[in-house]
Design a protein around this motif. Structure first.
Motif, PDB file in Angstrom:
ATOM      1  N   PRO A 222       0.842  -1.199   0.000  1.00 13.32           N
ATOM      2  CA  PRO A 222       0.000   0.000   0.000  1.00 13.32           C
ATOM      3  C   PRO A 222       0.881   1.255   0.000  1.00 13.32           C
ATOM      4  N   ASP A 223       0.379   2.302  -0.547  1.00 11.15           N
ATOM      5  CA  ASP A 223       1.184   3.516  -0.616  1.00 11.15           C
ATOM      6  C   ASP A 223       0.554   4.676   0.140  1.00 11.15           C
ATOM      7  N   ALA A 224      -0.440   4.384   0.955  1.00 10.33           N
ATOM      8  CA  ALA A 224      -1.064   5.463   1.718  1.00 10.33           C
ATOM      9  C   ALA A 224      -0.072   6.013   2.730  1.00 10.33           C
TER      10      ALA A 224
ATOM     11  N   GLY B 297      -4.855   0.539  11.833  1.00  9.85           N
ATOM     12  CA  GLY B 297      -4.548   1.960  11.979  1.00  9.85           C
ATOM     13  C   GLY B 297      -4.063   2.313  13.368  1.00  9.85           C
TER      14      GLY B 297
ATOM     15  N   SER C 195     -13.418  -3.391  11.160  1.00  8.71           N
ATOM     16  CA  SER C 195     -12.701  -3.286   9.894  1.00  8.71           C
ATOM     17  C   SER C 195     -11.242  -3.646  10.141  1.00  8.71           C
ATOM     18  N   PHE C 196     -10.575  -4.105   9.107  1.00  6.24           N
ATOM     19  CA  PHE C 196      -9.120  -4.211   9.207  1.00  6.24           C
ATOM     20  C   PHE C 196      -8.531  -2.833   9.489  1.00  6.24           C
ATOM     21  N   ALA C 197      -9.094  -1.838   8.815  1.00 11.33           N
ATOM     22  CA  ALA C 197      -8.501  -0.507   8.817  1.00 11.33           C
ATOM     23  C   ALA C 197      -8.390   0.078  10.217  1.00 11.33           C
TER      24      ALA C 197
ATOM     25  N   ARG D 142      -6.062  -5.637   0.254  1.00  9.64           N
ATOM     26  CA  ARG D 142      -5.993  -4.183   0.071  1.00  9.64           C
ATOM     27  C   ARG D 142      -5.221  -3.491   1.185  1.00  9.64           C
ATOM     28  N   VAL D 143      -5.204  -4.113   2.336  1.00 14.27           N
ATOM     29  CA  VAL D 143      -4.564  -3.463   3.492  1.00 14.27           C
ATOM     30  C   VAL D 143      -3.382  -4.273   4.026  1.00 14.27           C
TER      31      VAL D 143
ATOM     32  N   ALA E 120      -0.332   6.495   5.719  1.00 15.81           N
ATOM     33  CA  ALA E 120      -0.355   5.884   7.046  1.00 15.81           C
ATOM     34  C   ALA E 120       0.779   4.883   7.229  1.00 15.81           C
ATOM     35  N   TRP E 121       1.327   4.405   6.146  1.00 15.86           N
ATOM     36  CA  TRP E 121       2.296   3.316   6.237  1.00 15.86           C
ATOM     37  C   TRP E 121       3.723   3.843   6.302  1.00 15.86           C
TER      38      TRP E 121
ATOM     39  N   ILE F  81     -10.382  -8.370   0.329  1.00 16.71           N
ATOM     40  CA  ILE F  81     -10.314  -7.125   1.096  1.00 16.71           C
ATOM     41  C   ILE F  81      -9.033  -7.068   1.937  1.00 16.71           C
TER      42      ILE F  81
END
Lengths: 299, 301
Positions: free
Chosen positions: A25-27, A264, A258-260, A66-67, A29-30, A63
């Protein structure tokens, strides 16, 4: 399905590359060092839509990818029953077994038991873990976890090197718990009777995690599962400070959560990147390794 | 602002009502929206607070700390209230401090939302000051901590006052999980059930619900569909479930769900990752990141 079929399918799948290795992922947050880490999740339920258990798992994996979640401990296929009969927990476990036949490269199974039905639970432990592909036990709200009925199950789990994940919550300081819903304080009592046996404190007391962390602090065999509550700031920092990062595990409790929100809280915590790696992957991997080796799984 | 279908007939009846288009709100628009035309990079966090929640340590050591973290994650505007507004009675003082902090330390990112408690004497002057003195674009309410519910006539009067000034009203349905509140600081989650009736009496009001319960945000909840039809906004800080945003918008596509983090009470990253976990169309993503927030603030003329 016989024992040989189980092991053949599982071992074969375990040698393959991940079917859909988590994309990097490139958000923002990482942290760059955490991208592509391959997260291991100690606490998940497969409630995503699908015609069969395996199709439900396929939807969940899509899903998870994605994370960045690579491996998922699954248990308690719906519908859920607070105090399940043997027939009910066997049916739930059958769904998990069906998932593992197709998804053992991504999923680990935890057998759902209700220790009130002691012999039936012991039989199910033999069916799904000793003779089957599962690598651990999930205990929910069937009975308080400090009761004596758990002792033979914990002893047998230790022989099998099986992980024990016990749900805990503290609602309204314990006054709001379900009749048979355990607290971290009760898990600490169980741990005291079984020194040397690793236990995972599911949710670590939930929203009142500050009490949960204190309750398990002195029991070094208990790991803290961060998952299932709101992502309130401070939980991860307190757990690392009071327990040490090696005793802290990421868990999501999907698909209710959620995973998020659960990843997070780890990504956003004011702890070192090295500790985040432990929490998101390495601690669970190390904890499961004896069971995986016993099964001949590669990890 | 387009009038939601469910309220058109009501609004038609109100056409002659003089709407006060606020020069102050218009002047604040660049601050609220960021600069330039809306684009995919915009990220408006509609649920941020300043100050310490009494029973939790905050990761925010200073407003600059908050701003730096939000900017690092790409936030272009943060609608910010003060936790002082929850428990303080001198809300005029709390709102003045909030406005000053946002002005002096917000670097154009922090947009102040003052708090009004309609059970306090002369609450209308707090609305006036938020609008005329502090030039705030909206208000944030905490009914469950201030002792009223959404069917309270005092709230209807507050919504009317806010509406006349073109102010968005944010209503926090919860702040903390009911199950884990400190026994000395409990507040029940607020039900949104009276809101459709309330909006029928104040059809020009613009409302966004913060920290909605999982029950309200269930995709199959008819109340949520009704609120979506009425143009009521929500935000995603407490939205849960695997790929929850994707599932919710599939079932309730008209829902004005905006980005919201409930930080610093929640880890900011928890909200940000929800955008990654759900597969959204470019249009949906733009709407969640900033479009729905813009719609909620758009001033009627």
């Amino acid at each position: 399905m016989n024992r040989r079929d189980f092991f053949h399918a599982s071992a074969l799948a375990a040698t393959l590359p991940f079917a859909a290795r988590a994309a990097a992922p490139d958000a923002s947050a990482w942290d760059p060092e955490l991208r592509g880490l391959g997260i291991w999740d100690v606490h998940a339920h497969v409630g995503t839509p699908g015609a069969t258990p395996a199709k439900r798992m396929e939807a969940l994996i899509r899903i998870a990818d994605r994370v960045g979640v690579e491996r998922i401990c699954i248990c308690m296929s719906p519908p859920w029953h607070y105090e399940p009969t043997p027939e009910q927990f066997r049916q739930s476990n059958n769904d998990v077994l069906a998932i593992l036949k197709e998804w053992s490269s991504r999923a680990f199974g935890l057998v759902y038991l209700n220790p009130v039905h002691t012999q039936a639970s012991r039989d199910e432990l033999e069916r799904c873990v000793a003779d089957g592909p599962m690598i651990g036990i999930k205990l929910w709200v069937g009975t308080r976890c400090n009761r004596a009925e758990l002792d033979p199950i914990v002893q047998r789990a230790a022989e099998l090197k099986a992980l024990i994940l016990q749900h805990t919550w503290i609602k309204q300081r314990g006054k709001g718990n379900l009749p048979q819903e355990s607290t971290p304080m009760e898990l600490a009592e169980l741990s005291a009777r079984h020194p040397g046996v690793p236990l995972v404190c599911g949710h670590t007391g939930g929203g009142d995690w500050a009490l949960g962390i204190r309750a398990i602090r002195e029991r070094a065999d208990i790991r803290a599962d961060l998952g299932g509550g709101d992502p309130v700031y401070g939980e991860v920092e307190m757990a690392v400070r009071e327990l040490g990062a090696q005793r802290v595990l990421y868990g999501s409790d999907v698909n209710g959560r959620s995973f998020a929100s659960q990843i997070g809280r780890v990504l956003g915590a004011d702890i070192s990147v090295a500790d985040k790696k432990l929490i998101l992957r390495e601690n669970l991997r190390a904890l499961l390794l004896p069971a995986l080796q016993r099964k001949g799984y590669k990890a | 602002m387009p009038v939601p279908a469910g309220r058109r007939s009501i609004v038609r009846k109100m056409e002659r009502r003089p709407f006060l288009v606020s020069a102050a709100t218009v002047a604040a628009a660049p601050l609220v929206f960021g600069t330039g035309a809306p684009d995919a990079a915009d990220l408006i966090d509609t649920n941020v607070s300043l100050g310490d929640w009494p029973v939790r340590k905050s990761w925010v050591k200073s407003p600059a700390d908050l701003v730096a973290r939000l900017r690092r994650h790409g936030v272009t505007a943060a609608w910010t209230a003060s936790f002082e507004g929850v428990l303080h009675s001198d809300l005029a003082g709390a709102n003045a401090r909030l406005a000053e902090t946002c002005r002096s330390d917000g670097t154009g990112l922090l947009v102040p939302f003052g708090t009004v408690n309609p059970t306090l004497p002369d609450w209308a002057d707090d609305v006036r000051r938020c609008h005329e003195v502090h030039r705030m674009p909206g208000l944030r309410l905490y009914p469950s901590y201030h002792g009223y519910t959404l069917d309270d006539a005092r709230l209807a009067r507050l919504l009317e006052a806010a509406s006349r000034r073109g102010l968005l009203v944010q209503i926090a349905l919860t702040l903390e999980d009911e199950r884990s509140q400190n026994p000395a600081l409990t507040a029940p989650a607020l039900t949104a059930a009276p809101l459709p009736g309330l909006l029928a009496t104040v059809p020009t009001a613009r409302v966004q619900l913060l920290n909605a319960t999982s029950r309200l945000l269930a995709p199959t909840n008819p109340l949520l569909t009704r609120l979506a039809d009425l143009g009521v906004g929500v935000e995603l800080a407490t939205l849960e479930g695997v790929a929850g945003l994707e599932g919710l918008l599939a079932k309730v596509p008209a829902l004005r769900i905006a980005f919201g983090s409930h930080t610093p009470y929640f880890y900011f990253e928890a909200a940000l990752l929800k955008l990654q976990e759900s597969a959204l169309t470019p249009a949906q993503l733009l709407a969640v990141r900033s479009g729905h927030a813009r719609q909620l603030l758009a001033t009627r003329s």
